[in-house]
Enzyme design. Sequence first.
Site, PDB file in Angstrom:
ATOM      1  N   ASP A 279      16.668  48.471  44.901  1.00 44.33           N
ATOM      2  CA  ASP A 279      18.124  49.127  44.382  1.00 44.33           C
ATOM      3  C   ASP A 279      18.338  48.615  43.339  1.00 44.33           C
ATOM      4  O   ASP A 279      18.226  47.465  42.817  1.00 44.33           O
ATOM      5  CB  ASP A 279      18.955  48.586  45.734  1.00 44.33           C
ATOM      6  CG  ASP A 279      18.985  49.199  46.904  1.00 44.33           C
ATOM      7  OD1 ASP A 279      17.872  49.947  46.908  1.00 44.33           O
ATOM      8  OD2 ASP A 279      19.748  49.290  47.804  1.00 44.33           O
ATOM      9  N   ASP A 280      19.463  49.167  42.544  1.00 41.20           N
ATOM     10  CA  ASP A 280      20.439  48.902  41.630  1.00 41.20           C
ATOM     11  C   ASP A 280      19.769  48.968  40.200  1.00 41.20           C
ATOM     12  O   ASP A 280      20.383  48.699  39.209  1.00 41.20           O
ATOM     13  CB  ASP A 280      20.851  47.341  41.947  1.00 41.20           C
ATOM     14  CG  ASP A 280      21.908  47.280  42.902  1.00 41.20           C
ATOM     15  OD1 ASP A 280      22.023  48.096  43.717  1.00 41.20           O
ATOM     16  OD2 ASP A 280      22.270  46.180  43.154  1.00 41.20           O
TER      17      ASP A 280
ATOM     18  N   HIS B 179      21.902  56.171  44.161  1.00 37.72           N
ATOM     19  CA  HIS B 179      22.784  54.924  44.483  1.00 37.72           C
ATOM     20  C   HIS B 179      23.966  54.684  43.793  1.00 37.72           C
ATOM     21  O   HIS B 179      24.673  53.780  43.510  1.00 37.72           O
ATOM     22  CB  HIS B 179      21.798  53.520  44.183  1.00 37.72           C
ATOM     23  CG  HIS B 179      22.203  52.210  44.819  1.00 37.72           C
ATOM     24  ND1 HIS B 179      22.718  52.415  46.210  1.00 37.72           N
ATOM     25  CD2 HIS B 179      22.277  50.961  44.602  1.00 37.72           C
ATOM     26  CE1 HIS B 179      23.039  51.222  46.732  1.00 37.72           C
ATOM     27  NE2 HIS B 179      22.878  50.185  45.699  1.00 37.72           N
TER      28      HIS B 179
ATOM     29  N   HIS C 203      28.086  52.084  40.945  1.00 37.33           N
ATOM     30  CA  HIS C 203      27.660  51.122  42.002  1.00 37.33           C
ATOM     31  C   HIS C 203      29.225  50.497  42.521  1.00 37.33           C
ATOM     32  O   HIS C 203      29.216  49.312  42.748  1.00 37.33           O
ATOM     33  CB  HIS C 203      26.755  49.926  41.619  1.00 37.33           C
ATOM     34  CG  HIS C 203      26.198  49.278  42.891  1.00 37.33           C
ATOM     35  ND1 HIS C 203      26.730  48.174  43.520  1.00 37.33           N
ATOM     36  CD2 HIS C 203      25.093  49.283  43.416  1.00 37.33           C
ATOM     37  CE1 HIS C 203      25.982  47.739  44.188  1.00 37.33           C
ATOM     38  NE2 HIS C 203      25.016  48.352  44.418  1.00 37.33           N
TER      39      HIS C 203
ATOM     40  N   TYR D 244      26.170  48.832  49.310  1.00 31.31           N
ATOM     41  CA  TYR D 244      26.738  47.805  50.123  1.00 31.31           C
ATOM     42  C   TYR D 244      26.609  48.511  51.602  1.00 31.31           C
ATOM     43  O   TYR D 244      27.093  48.040  52.489  1.00 31.31           O
ATOM     44  CB  TYR D 244      28.262  47.371  50.216  1.00 31.31           C
ATOM     45  CG  TYR D 244      28.391  47.170  48.505  1.00 31.31           C
ATOM     46  CD1 TYR D 244      27.830  45.819  48.102  1.00 31.31           C
ATOM     47  CD2 TYR D 244      29.184  47.826  47.756  1.00 31.31           C
ATOM     48  CE1 TYR D 244      28.203  45.488  46.811  1.00 31.31           C
ATOM     49  CE2 TYR D 244      29.264  47.467  46.336  1.00 31.31           C
ATOM     50  CZ  TYR D 244      28.813  46.322  46.018  1.00 31.31           C
ATOM     51  OH  TYR D 244      28.896  45.839  44.613  1.00 31.31           O
TER      52      TYR D 244
ATOM     53  N   HIS E  31      15.862  44.143  45.509  1.00 26.73           N
ATOM     54  CA  HIS E  31      16.461  44.679  44.125  1.00 26.73           C
ATOM     55  C   HIS E  31      15.639  44.371  43.013  1.00 26.73           C
ATOM     56  O   HIS E  31      14.908  43.425  42.901  1.00 26.73           O
ATOM     57  CB  HIS E  31      17.953  43.858  43.759  1.00 26.73           C
ATOM     58  CG  HIS E  31      18.717  43.939  45.093  1.00 26.73           C
ATOM     59  ND1 HIS E  31      18.687  43.412  46.304  1.00 26.73           N
ATOM     60  CD2 HIS E  31      19.820  44.974  45.384  1.00 26.73           C
ATOM     61  CE1 HIS E  31      19.725  43.817  47.103  1.00 26.73           C
ATOM     62  NE2 HIS E  31      20.283  44.668  46.324  1.00 26.73           N
TER      63      HIS E  31
HETATM   64 NI    NI Z   1      23.175  48.043  45.360  1.00 27.33          NI
END
Ligand code: NI
Length: 371
Positions: free
Chosen positions: A62-63, A112, A116, A153, A202
Amino acid sequence: MSYFSRAGRPTVPAPATRLSAQTLPTLMCLCAAVLGPAGQSAKPSPPAPDCARLACVALTFDDGPSVATDSLLDDLAADHTKATFFLVGQEARYRTKQVKREQAEGHAIGNHTLTHPYLGDLTPAQVHDELAGGEQAIADITGTRPWLVRPPYGNQSAQVASFGHPLLLWDLDTLDWWHHDPAQVLSRAAAGVRSGSIVLMHDTENQRDTLTAVPQLIRNLRNAGYTLVTVPELFGAAALKPGTAYRNRSSATRPEPQPQPWADPLPTTAQDTAQDTDAAIAGTVLLRYHSAAATGPAQLAQAVGGLRPGECRNVVQPLAALAGAPAFALRDDTAHGIELYDQRDCSHQVAANTMAPGTEQDDEVRSFKVH
Ligand code: NI
């Protein structure tokens, strides 16, 4: 820059500041839109594994993308492994090369959001704009609209569901953002992986250390009998319903591999002298963040699991720029109780230096250790 918004939620720095700000942990990325079947790969690929018969596991990151993404992609390519990337739209726009590489190398790509945020704090219109913005950013780069969504989250709401895409969460959180320890990535995966699992990691700049565990994690999973797949492959022909959240493949048809010895942890300088067994895990501490805002949700609790007796944890690091940030409290849900320190290295105990299990305390805590 405060890591928290006035409402007490982690904020994502503007793109121009992300390079330095990425030293902040991706706190509470209890962080899923993935390219649909047509977007999984830009070139022909062999038939997907049949996860109705095989013990499949999906690695998700993620991210990103970030400066750490190319190295991860190198490792995945070397191990002939496909993963799933849940992208933050503004990061994708900043690093289009990495996004195109993810697509070209057969990885799945999901949405995503654009920046964020914690979607639970936003209006329905803002939630839609975040999800639509993330989707558009990815579509502009890849030419394909992502189908799978992972809300930051893991926040689910009617507004998120109404966006009309399946919500892909996870059932195995490596907590990489918390411990920054590649050995813990391996031990947590060993303890928690099941056939059909979706593993959360991540690929942000500050996770470079834990990303070094990925090649060994892949070897360990394969040695244990698992087949590594993308999220779309994990579900195969099973129809993912819009607005429905999925944490793993249904257990109804999943096979379990025969237990195999788990490979030794990485050769690492990280000291982890506790036994890697469930019995050695003391419990969970909740970091509860209090918002000063008069309106909106008052707090957000973050679980930090898998604490071992004698283990020291730094509170300040995940809180990052604590000065001016909302107050917080520790809640001790371990079976052992914890000791509180006002130095970052468990070196100076505060006057009221212990907590009993089940209690909660606001304090000048900078680190803590499980009894
Ligand atoms: Ni995230």
